[in-house]
Design a protein around this motif. Structure first.
Motif, PDB file in Angstrom:
ATOM      1  N   UNK A  29      26.139 -10.522   9.113  1.00  0.00           N
ATOM      2  CA  UNK A  29      25.188 -10.238  10.193  1.00  0.00           C
ATOM      3  C   UNK A  29      25.679  -9.090  11.081  1.00  0.00           C
ATOM      4  N   UNK A  30      26.963  -9.092  11.379  1.00  0.00           N
ATOM      5  CA  UNK A  30      27.535  -8.015  12.200  1.00  0.00           C
ATOM      6  C   UNK A  30      27.436  -6.689  11.457  1.00  0.00           C
ATOM      7  N   UNK A  31      27.791  -6.689  10.182  1.00  0.00           N
ATOM      8  CA  UNK A  31      27.719  -5.469   9.369  1.00  0.00           C
ATOM      9  C   UNK A  31      26.291  -4.942   9.311  1.00  0.00           C
ATOM     10  N   UNK A  32      25.333  -5.844   9.127  1.00  0.00           N
ATOM     11  CA  UNK A  32      23.925  -5.433   9.080  1.00  0.00           C
ATOM     12  C   UNK A  32      23.503  -4.805  10.413  1.00  0.00           C
ATOM     13  N   UNK A  33      23.931  -5.424  11.517  1.00  0.00           N
ATOM     14  CA  UNK A  33      23.572  -4.903  12.836  1.00  0.00           C
ATOM     15  C   UNK A  33      24.171  -3.522  13.073  1.00  0.00           C
ATOM     16  N   UNK A  34      25.375  -3.307  12.570  1.00  0.00           N
ATOM     17  CA  UNK A  34      26.053  -2.018  12.739  1.00  0.00           C
ATOM     18  C   UNK A  34      25.695  -1.013  11.647  1.00  0.00           C
ATOM     19  N   UNK A  35      24.947  -1.500  10.655  1.00  0.00           N
ATOM     20  CA  UNK A  35      24.543  -0.675   9.516  1.00  0.00           C
ATOM     21  C   UNK A  35      25.736  -0.077   8.783  1.00  0.00           C
ATOM     22  N   UNK A  36      26.713  -0.948   8.515  1.00  0.00           N
ATOM     23  CA  UNK A  36      27.904  -0.552   7.767  1.00  0.00           C
ATOM     24  C   UNK A  36      28.195  -1.634   6.722  1.00  0.00           C
ATOM     25  N   UNK A  37      28.955  -1.308   5.677  1.00  0.00           N
ATOM     26  CA  UNK A  37      29.345  -2.342   4.717  1.00  0.00           C
ATOM     27  C   UNK A  37      30.311  -3.339   5.360  1.00  0.00           C
ATOM     28  N   UNK A  38      30.236  -4.580   4.943  1.00  0.00           N
ATOM     29  CA  UNK A  38      31.116  -5.619   5.472  1.00  0.00           C
ATOM     30  C   UNK A  38      32.581  -5.208   5.321  1.00  0.00           C
ATOM     31  N   UNK A  39      32.911  -4.599   4.195  1.00  0.00           N
ATOM     32  CA  UNK A  39      34.294  -4.215   3.919  1.00  0.00           C
ATOM     33  C   UNK A  39      34.857  -3.263   4.972  1.00  0.00           C
ATOM     34  N   UNK A  40      33.972  -2.491   5.629  1.00  0.00           N
ATOM     35  CA  UNK A  40      34.438  -1.545   6.644  1.00  0.00           C
ATOM     36  C   UNK A  40      34.843  -2.224   7.939  1.00  0.00           C
ATOM     37  N   UNK A  41      34.346  -3.428   8.181  1.00  0.00           N
ATOM     38  CA  UNK A  41      34.631  -4.072   9.461  1.00  0.00           C
ATOM     39  C   UNK A  41      35.392  -5.387   9.347  1.00  0.00           C
ATOM     40  N   UNK A  42      35.321  -6.041   8.208  1.00  0.00           N
ATOM     41  CA  UNK A  42      35.945  -7.364   8.089  1.00  0.00           C
ATOM     42  C   UNK A  42      37.451  -7.224   8.078  1.00  0.00           C
ATOM     43  N   UNK A  43      38.076  -7.996   8.937  1.00  0.00           N
ATOM     44  CA  UNK A  43      39.525  -7.987   9.029  1.00  0.00           C
ATOM     45  C   UNK A  43      40.076  -9.260   8.427  1.00  0.00           C
ATOM     46  N   UNK A  44      41.080  -9.113   7.597  1.00  0.00           N
ATOM     47  CA  UNK A  44      41.778 -10.288   7.106  1.00  0.00           C
ATOM     48  C   UNK A  44      42.706 -10.714   8.225  1.00  0.00           C
ATOM     49  N   UNK A  45      42.729 -11.963   8.504  1.00  0.00           N
ATOM     50  CA  UNK A  45      43.497 -12.511   9.616  1.00  0.00           C
ATOM     51  C   UNK A  45      44.978 -12.455   9.289  1.00  0.00           C
ATOM     52  N   UNK A  46      45.756 -11.732  10.121  1.00  0.00           N
ATOM     53  CA  UNK A  46      47.207 -11.761   9.975  1.00  0.00           C
ATOM     54  C   UNK A  46      47.737 -12.845  10.888  1.00  0.00           C
TER      55      UNK A  46
END
Length: 99
Positions: A29-46
């Motif tokens: 949903x966030x990626x769609x709102x920002x009009x970017x691929x999920x991979x560009x914004x999703x962070x793996x939790x360290x």
């Protein structure tokens, strides 16, 4: 973003700070709102343990545990670079004072 995720702002704020998990559907949903691929914004939790030979950093802020081995040579290189940057900052502060 809270509205997009159908949540209140305090809950979204906790997600932003990493205190609660952002689920895959929410990432989408966030990626769609920002009009970017999920991979560009999703962070793996360290969150886990960083091993630097005999030094250990414990971070218990998340739900995943990872082990990282960092060679001393890399740590020393980064420490040298930090020192160089600190010297550059001081030099720039002096330059600003003299203007």
């Amino acid at each position: 973003m809270a509205k997009i995720l159908s949540t209140d702002t305090s809950n979204y704020s906790r997600k932003e700070r990493g205190e609660t998990k952002i689920h895959d559907e929410e990432w989408q949903k966030i990626a769609d709102a920002l009009e970017v691929p999920v991979e560009d914004i999703k962070e793996e939790k360290f969150s886990g343990i960083v091993h630097n030979d005999n030094s250990t950093l414990h971070d218990q802020s998340g739900s995943y545990i990872h082990n990282y081995n960092i060679p001393n040579s890399i740590v020393e290189n980064l420490q040298d670079y930090i020192l160089l940057l600190k010297k550059e900052i001081e030099s720039l502060k002096e330059e600003l004072k003299n203007k």
